[in-house]
Design an enzyme around this catalytic site. Sequence first.
Site, mmCIF file in Angstrom:
data_model
loop_
_atom_site.group_PDB
_atom_site.id
_atom_site.type_symbol
_atom_site.label_atom_id
_atom_site.label_comp_id
_atom_site.label_asym_id
_atom_site.label_seq_id
_atom_site.Cartn_x
_atom_site.Cartn_y
_atom_site.Cartn_z
ATOM 1 N N TYR A 44 -12.195 12.891 40.697
ATOM 2 C CA TYR A 44 -11.585 11.840 39.878
ATOM 3 C C TYR A 44 -12.568 10.704 39.697
ATOM 4 C CZ TYR A 44 -8.321 8.028 38.698
ATOM 5 O OH TYR A 44 -7.677 6.971 38.103
ATOM 6 N N ASP A 59 -11.074 -4.804 37.856
ATOM 7 C CA ASP A 59 -10.495 -3.800 36.966
ATOM 8 C C ASP A 59 -9.419 -4.451 36.105
ATOM 9 O OD1 ASP A 59 -9.732 -1.393 35.788
ATOM 10 O OD2 ASP A 59 -8.358 -0.892 37.417
ATOM 11 N N ASP A 86 -10.019 8.422 34.333
ATOM 12 C CA ASP A 86 -9.134 7.311 33.971
ATOM 13 C C ASP A 86 -9.651 6.691 32.668
ATOM 14 O OD1 ASP A 86 -7.739 4.925 33.797
ATOM 15 O OD2 ASP A 86 -8.325 4.197 35.779
ATOM 16 N N ASP A 88 -7.865 4.348 31.045
ATOM 17 C CA ASP A 88 -7.076 3.119 30.882
ATOM 18 C C ASP A 88 -6.033 3.294 29.777
ATOM 19 O OD1 ASP A 88 -8.367 1.859 32.958
ATOM 20 O OD2 ASP A 88 -9.834 0.865 31.704
ATOM 21 N N HIS A 110 -6.335 10.609 32.088
ATOM 22 C CA HIS A 110 -4.999 10.018 32.095
ATOM 23 C C HIS A 110 -5.037 8.703 31.331
ATOM 24 C CE1 HIS A 110 -5.470 6.821 35.183
ATOM 25 N NE2 HIS A 110 -6.113 7.690 35.936
ATOM 26 N N GLU A 112 -2.543 5.244 30.223
ATOM 27 C CA GLU A 112 -1.441 4.518 30.850
ATOM 28 C C GLU A 112 -0.658 3.667 29.860
ATOM 29 O OE1 GLU A 112 -3.649 0.715 32.866
ATOM 30 O OE2 GLU A 112 -4.321 2.719 33.466
ATOM 31 N N CYS A 120 -4.818 -3.620 38.047
ATOM 32 C CA CYS A 120 -4.705 -2.528 39.006
ATOM 33 C C CYS A 120 -3.232 -2.165 39.166
ATOM 34 C CB CYS A 120 -5.289 -2.954 40.344
ATOM 35 S SG CYS A 120 -4.949 -1.805 41.692
ATOM 36 N N ARG A 155 0.188 8.308 32.384
ATOM 37 C CA ARG A 155 0.497 7.510 33.566
ATOM 38 C C ARG A 155 1.518 6.442 33.200
ATOM 39 N NH1 ARG A 155 -3.791 3.756 37.054
ATOM 40 N NH2 ARG A 155 -2.515 1.875 36.952
ATOM 41 N N GLU A 185 2.839 6.088 38.982
ATOM 42 C CA GLU A 185 2.105 5.069 39.714
ATOM 43 C C GLU A 185 2.997 4.174 40.568
ATOM 44 O OE1 GLU A 185 -0.496 4.451 40.939
ATOM 45 O OE2 GLU A 185 -1.653 2.783 40.146
ATOM 46 N N ASN A 207 -0.423 8.895 43.477
ATOM 47 C CA ASN A 207 -1.640 8.130 43.731
ATOM 48 C C ASN A 207 -1.558 7.507 45.118
ATOM 49 O OD1 ASN A 207 -3.973 6.646 43.573
ATOM 50 N ND2 ASN A 207 -3.181 5.146 42.114
#
Length: 280
Positions: A44, A59, A86, A88, A110, A112, A120, A155, A185, A207
């Site tokens: 990942y 982040d 990821d 985002d 993924h 989101e 985060c 996500r 998440e 996660n």
Amino acid sequence: MSTAPTPGANFRAALAAENPLQIAGAINAYAGLLAQRAGFRALYLSGAGVANHSYGIPDIGDTTLADVLIDVQRLTRRVSLPLLVDIDTGWDDPAAAVRAMAAAGAAAVHIEDQVPAKLCGHLPGKQIVPIAEMVARVKAAVSGKPSSDFVVMARTDAAANEGVTAAIIRAQAYVTAGADMIFAEALHTLDDYRAFTAAVKVSVLANLTEFGQTPYFTLEELRSAGIAMALYPLSASRAAAAASRDVYTAIRREGTQASVAGRMQTRADLYDILGYNQKT
């Protein structure tokens, strides 16, 4: 004439071979080699990992597609394990992001449902877009898939703001929109996960990031809740950062690395992992 399986097919094969599939976070190619040596079947690349470790920033959505692609390419060129990335919120064009990730060798992404100025997933104050907006993101991402093997995972960060039931409703909408898998998440309990896996008829990821909202559930506990994937996004990099801080401090304080040399990887071990002495 047979052809090699795609990265997406390799990710799906790993998922079929291991229940739950343990996915190891790797912030660079060497970390990926270490995870592969340890026996992991999938890797990942965390958006937080790219922001924190490659760019030294929080982040909060400031890294670009190009920033992430650099690390994807470095990983996939050196490590054969399938890579989940990821992406985002998909930046300006989720379809283009998926095409670029696939071209760089990623097996899965993924995307989101936070607003673009994201946080985060285990911090308070997250803001979530309306379901229709996320459905559009998912549809766009799916349209960029190079083949049916490539995995687009949706996500949802909605459990913290809207509750688990609302997050499940969102996940169901994302699956209807074409998401292959779901990333649930910041859930708090195994019962939360059981509710997700009972209601969502695709593979669900848990996660297990450290110092967050989700306890350190064991594989057996996650298996009992129907979870298909267990993600450890930054475990090794957190440990490496703490060790690096301590080594820097010791050298600066003592004027020599003698007291900490025994904690360092040896040159022989480094060369062995890199295949430095292998005949070509």
